[in-house]
Motif scaffolding. Sequence first.
Motif, short mmCIF file in Angstrom:
data_model
loop_
_atom_site.label_atom_id
_atom_site.label_comp_id
_atom_site.label_asym_id
_atom_site.label_seq_id
_atom_site.Cartn_x
_atom_site.Cartn_y
_atom_site.Cartn_z
N PHE A 147 -8.91 16.55 2.45
CA PHE A 147 -8.90 16.09 1.13
C PHE A 147 -7.70 14.82 0.90
O PHE A 147 -6.81 15.02 1.70
CB PHE A 147 -8.05 17.25 0.16
N GLY A 148 -8.01 13.86 0.15
CA GLY A 148 -7.36 12.81 -0.17
C GLY A 148 -6.12 13.22 -0.92
O GLY A 148 -6.40 14.36 -2.00
N ASP A 149 -5.01 12.54 -1.01
CA ASP A 149 -3.82 13.08 -1.97
C ASP A 149 -3.70 11.64 -2.61
O ASP A 149 -3.36 10.58 -1.71
CB ASP A 149 -2.76 13.35 -1.10
N PRO A 150 -3.61 11.43 -3.96
CA PRO A 150 -4.20 12.31 -4.99
C PRO A 150 -5.36 12.49 -5.47
O PRO A 150 -5.50 13.24 -6.44
CB PRO A 150 -3.31 11.52 -6.11
N ASN A 157 0.73 -1.20 -0.01
CA ASN A 157 -0.13 -0.13 -0.11
C ASN A 157 0.82 1.19 -0.08
O ASN A 157 1.75 1.24 0.50
CB ASN A 157 -0.85 -0.05 1.31
N THR A 158 0.38 2.16 -0.59
CA THR A 158 1.19 3.46 -0.75
C THR A 158 0.11 4.71 -0.27
O THR A 158 -0.99 4.33 -0.16
CB THR A 158 1.70 3.82 -2.16
N GLY A 159 0.87 5.85 -0.59
CA GLY A 159 -0.25 7.02 -0.13
C GLY A 159 -1.20 7.00 -1.21
O GLY A 159 -2.20 7.87 -1.21
N GLY A 160 -0.86 6.61 -2.36
CA GLY A 160 -1.93 6.66 -3.56
C GLY A 160 -1.01 7.05 -4.86
O GLY A 160 0.01 7.97 -4.95
#
Length: 421
Positions: free
Chosen positions: A288-291, A224-227
């Motif tokens: 807000f989510g990133d990305p 899993n990553t931040g996105g």
Amino acid sequence: MKVLVVGSGGREHAICWALKKSPRVTELYCAPGNGGISEIAECVDVKATDLDGMVAWAKDNAMDFVMVAPDDPLAMGMVDAMEAAGIRAFGPRANAAIVEGSKAFSKELMKKYGIPTAAYEIFTDKDAALRYVETQGAPIVVKCDGLALGKGVVVAQTVEEAKEAVLNMMENKAFGEAGAKVVIEECMTGPEVTVLAFTDGKTIVPMPSSQDHKRAFDGDQGPNTGGMGAISPCPNYTSEHARICMETIFQPTVDALNREGRTFRGVIYFGMMLTPKGPRVVEYNARFGDPECQAVLSLLDTDLLEILEACVDGTLDRVDVRFRDAASCCLVLASGGYPVVYEKGKEITGLDQVTDAVVFHAGTKKDDDRYLTNGGRVLGVTAVAPTLREAVDKAYEAAKPVSFEKMHYRKDIGFHILDAI
Ligand code: AMP
Ligand code: GLY
């Protein structure tokens, strides 16, 4: 107006980019910011988690408005601290930001107010958690209660895997105190969709839906990553879903927080699964989510400052929040090895050859007139087009000239969802 944005990622670059378009923003600052942000805002050398430092800087420099974007300063009470210093600040106070900071809190809130989510139990005792896993069987989901950089969730396919996750969190303390309490829940199925929404604590205005790609590699493989990329809107989130979500999830969440004395003003992130039994909440975030932010704000047509101020002032019902009837794709270019081990300081070339897309910087820094990598997620190439397919193609095309040593990106952002329609 003098506006300060707190944070340093691609999300904050997109927020600065949107605020820069507002005729009322006369001076724009970002703390700490990054290489790309420094092109449009003055970067301030204060860490996002330095509450006292941030408040002191905002006060000394007479900021009129502060937008707190990341989860940590929100959870720590940066908005409360700004307010106490007489500075208007956007984002939930700490007592409302807890919807992200504690999964146990969110699950109990949803249960109490009948907001649809996966069935669950909360444990502070390891043996009881292990027994529960045995009785429930697999697949089953194990989550640590606190913030764990998006890594504290294990969707276990077997009982053994679930028990290992419990032991890892509760006995080995892999996530420190965040794992002292765990939530074990029913495994839901169905497409995942995110809806970000502006709220002033009474009115809630959902933005176009979006979808992140959290795994590092193509085909949703790897850690899993931040996105690694996001698209907006999500074609499988229909107007009927939107209607049901407004009625059963969005407004009830805002009302529930109000009734609990935890009025939420800011952006609330609804991570949902469209299950066969209808939309259900997977998680809330307090920001807000990133990305997702980069994709969604690319479609915004209304002055962002006007919306943010209305959220703070309780006048969101008077703002006509409009989005373009188009689609967007944000493709993340990451450092090789991210999210595990990666190097920084690599020169980024080709940025001046990107056409027809906006490149939001995440982990970059400026070195004279060069940009160097300075993080795991480096850039978010974001394109807008009439259809999702065109937006995806455009983002990939735009990214072609960009390179840095060991650059890595997913080749399939949006593909899964495009295949399904
Ligand atoms: P969270 O941090 O709670 O958003 O969880 C991370 C990811 O784990 C989600 O995006 C889902 O893909 C997955 N997940 C979390 N909870 C569940 C659940 N109850 N059922 C199935 N998948 C889940
Ligand atoms: N992209 C997921 C998040 O920001 O939490």
